[in-house]
Motif scaffolding. Structure first.
Motif, PDB file in Angstrom:
ATOM      1  N   ASP A   6       3.834  -7.653  -1.952  1.00 27.77           N
ATOM      2  CA  ASP A   6       4.815  -6.579  -2.088  1.00 27.77           C
ATOM      3  C   ASP A   6       6.193  -7.057  -1.639  1.00 27.77           C
ATOM      4  O   ASP A   6       7.212  -6.648  -2.198  1.00 27.77           O
ATOM      5  CB  ASP A   6       4.384  -5.375  -1.251  1.00 27.77           C
ATOM      6  N   ILE A   7       6.203  -7.920  -0.617  1.00 28.70           N
ATOM      7  CA  ILE A   7       7.440  -8.541  -0.132  1.00 28.70           C
ATOM      8  C   ILE A   7       7.173 -10.023   0.076  1.00 28.70           C
ATOM      9  O   ILE A   7       6.198 -10.402   0.737  1.00 28.70           O
ATOM     10  CB  ILE A   7       7.913  -7.921   1.208  1.00 28.70           C
ATOM     11  N   ASP A  35       2.476  -1.018   8.753  1.00 28.29           N
ATOM     12  CA  ASP A  35       3.080  -0.729   7.453  1.00 28.29           C
ATOM     13  C   ASP A  35       2.939  -1.916   6.506  1.00 28.29           C
ATOM     14  O   ASP A  35       2.860  -1.742   5.295  1.00 28.29           O
ATOM     15  CB  ASP A  35       4.567  -0.397   7.640  1.00 28.29           C
ATOM     16  N   PHE A  36       2.944  -3.126   7.072  1.00 28.88           N
ATOM     17  CA  PHE A  36       2.830  -4.353   6.280  1.00 28.88           C
ATOM     18  C   PHE A  36       1.848  -5.296   6.971  1.00 28.88           C
ATOM     19  O   PHE A  36       1.913  -5.479   8.188  1.00 28.88           O
ATOM     20  CB  PHE A  36       4.181  -5.069   6.164  1.00 28.88           C
ATOM     21  N   SER A  91       9.976  -7.286  -3.621  1.00 25.81           N
ATOM     22  CA  SER A  91      11.250  -7.711  -3.037  1.00 25.81           C
ATOM     23  C   SER A  91      11.092  -8.975  -2.197  1.00 25.81           C
ATOM     24  O   SER A  91       9.981  -9.434  -1.930  1.00 25.81           O
ATOM     25  CB  SER A  91      11.821  -6.585  -2.167  1.00 25.81           C
ATOM     26  N   LYS A  96       9.088   0.666  11.555  1.00 28.91           N
ATOM     27  CA  LYS A  96       8.340  -0.154  10.619  1.00 28.91           C
ATOM     28  C   LYS A  96       7.620  -1.259  11.393  1.00 28.91           C
ATOM     29  O   LYS A  96       8.224  -1.958  12.211  1.00 28.91           O
ATOM     30  CB  LYS A  96       9.272  -0.783   9.576  1.00 28.91           C
ATOM     31  N   TYR A 116       8.049  -2.929  -2.383  1.00 28.92           N
ATOM     32  CA  TYR A 116       8.747  -2.149  -1.370  1.00 28.92           C
ATOM     33  C   TYR A 116      10.211  -2.496  -1.540  1.00 28.92           C
ATOM     34  O   TYR A 116      10.584  -3.667  -1.468  1.00 28.92           O
ATOM     35  CB  TYR A 116       8.256  -2.539   0.032  1.00 28.92           C
ATOM     36  N   ASP A 117      11.065  -1.505  -1.780  1.00 28.01           N
ATOM     37  CA  ASP A 117      12.449  -1.840  -2.127  1.00 28.01           C
ATOM     38  C   ASP A 117      13.494  -1.129  -1.274  1.00 28.01           C
ATOM     39  O   ASP A 117      14.656  -1.039  -1.666  1.00 28.01           O
ATOM     40  CB  ASP A 117      12.710  -1.601  -3.609  1.00 28.01           C
ATOM     41  N   GLU A 118      13.099  -0.646  -0.103  1.00 29.21           N
ATOM     42  CA  GLU A 118      14.093  -0.133   0.841  1.00 29.21           C
ATOM     43  C   GLU A 118      14.602  -1.278   1.714  1.00 29.21           C
ATOM     44  O   GLU A 118      13.924  -2.299   1.870  1.00 29.21           O
ATOM     45  CB  GLU A 118      13.464   0.948   1.724  1.00 29.21           C
ATOM     46  N   LYS A 165       0.509  -2.496   2.146  1.00 28.18           N
ATOM     47  CA  LYS A 165       1.531  -3.418   1.668  1.00 28.18           C
ATOM     48  C   LYS A 165       1.308  -4.826   2.216  1.00 28.18           C
ATOM     49  O   LYS A 165       0.923  -5.016   3.378  1.00 28.18           O
ATOM     50  CB  LYS A 165       2.926  -2.920   2.074  1.00 28.18           C
ATOM     51  N   ARG A 197       9.403  -3.472  -8.230  1.00 28.92           N
ATOM     52  CA  ARG A 197       9.797  -3.104  -6.870  1.00 28.92           C
ATOM     53  C   ARG A 197       9.457  -4.191  -5.858  1.00 28.92           C
ATOM     54  O   ARG A 197       9.709  -4.026  -4.667  1.00 28.92           O
ATOM     55  CB  ARG A 197       9.132  -1.781  -6.471  1.00 28.92           C
TER      56      ARG A 197
END
Length: 303
Positions: A197-198, A112-113, A226, A81, A10-12, A149, A224
């Protein structure tokens, strides 16, 4: 594993107000019955910050289903989020809060996560680390099979011998030993099939160490994946230092900060839920959150 490494990540930008604490929150508030009200107060402060200019697309909360189920559902319905914990609170060894039903609970709230907090020292108890990897790999695979995620909060507590080697100084451990241990921990977890993912990373003062961690998180096609900086309840000055060290580096996308934002307001609420100044508390939370966003974005901006 059913997901390719290039599908991870996740890269936003992501600026997360974290209040999923359970055991520690109970201690802070002192009365379990007041915990839901305190979490609602934090949620109000978060919403205020968005009303006052924090970009909604990058604003998120990390909260729990035990004391803040209503908040979680409201955040999800409102298009914010949302991250929620999967781990049992206050455990030295990772375990699922809802046992084998962890997947059902994730699907019930649809965050979302999905987040874990894991204490993992790569030079610590090998059997403990291996047990944790088995459970974390199971979660990682389930999440990615279900196109979800994974937010991984990595804590690397000092082993007695490590602390002794730096004269018993936690500060020296954080500066001299922890960055390398974090790299080793991430490598061991990745090699064990645990794919975040993060990565939610304890603050590091050294920018080059931040860069190395972000590069490791993205190795071998994890392009991606992060990192975000966690606050650890530290002072504003210390958190600012950590944010500035990471901001603007490729692979860092923001932060997940909790007590440094809300502790004073929640303590005021806990001391006198009926008599405290709610409006001032909401604005204090909103202002603290906005200030950390400003620090991160200011540090990330080209000079």
């Amino acid at each position: 594993m059913s997901i390719g490494l290039n599908e991870l990540g996740y890269d936003e930008r992501l600026y997360m107000l974290a209040f999923d604490h359970r055991g520690s929150f109970e201690k802070m508030v002192g009365d379990v019955e007041r915990v839901p009200g305190a979490k609602t107060l934090i949620w109000e402060g978060f919403q205020r910050s968005v009303e006052e200019g924090i970009p909604k697309a990058f604003a998120g909360i990390l909260t729990d289903g035990q004391y803040a189920a209503g908040v979680a559902r409201e955040a999800k319905a409102g298009g914010y989020k949302l991250a929620m914990p999967v781990e049992k609170s206050g455990q030295n060894e990772f375990d699922f809060e809802y046992g084998d039903a962890f997947g059902e609970k994730i699907e019930e709230f649809d965050p979302d996560f999905s987040k874990v907090l894991v204490r993992y020292n790569p030079e610590g108890d090998r059997e403990l680390n291996e047990r944790q990897i088995v459970k974390l790999r199971r979660l990682s695979e389930w999440l990615h099979e279900h196109h979800r995620k994974f937010l991984f909060e990595l804590l690397v507590p000092a082993e007695a011998a490590q602390l002794e080697s730096v004269g018993g100084s936690e500060e020296r451990y954080d500066t001299e030993l922890r960055p390398q241990l974090m790299l080793e921990a991430i490598l061991q977890l990745q090699n064990g099939g645990v794919e975040a993912d993060i990565w939610k990373i304890e603050g590091i003062e050294d920018r080059e160490a931040c860069r190395e961690i972000a590069e490791l998180a993205r190795r071998e096609g994890r392009d991606r994946v992060s990192c975000v900086v966690l606050g650890r309840g530290a002072s504003d000055a210390k958190v600012d230092e950590w944010l500035r060290a990471a901001a603007g580096l490729e692979g860092y996308i923001g932060f997940a900060i909790g007590r440094s934002i809300f502790a004073d307001a929640v303590k005021a609420y806990a001391a006198d839920p009926d008599g405290f100044d709610r409006e001032a508390a909401v604005e204090q939370i909103a202002g603290n959150y906005r200030r950390f966003v400003d620090v991160y974005e200011g540090a990330a901006a080209p000079v």
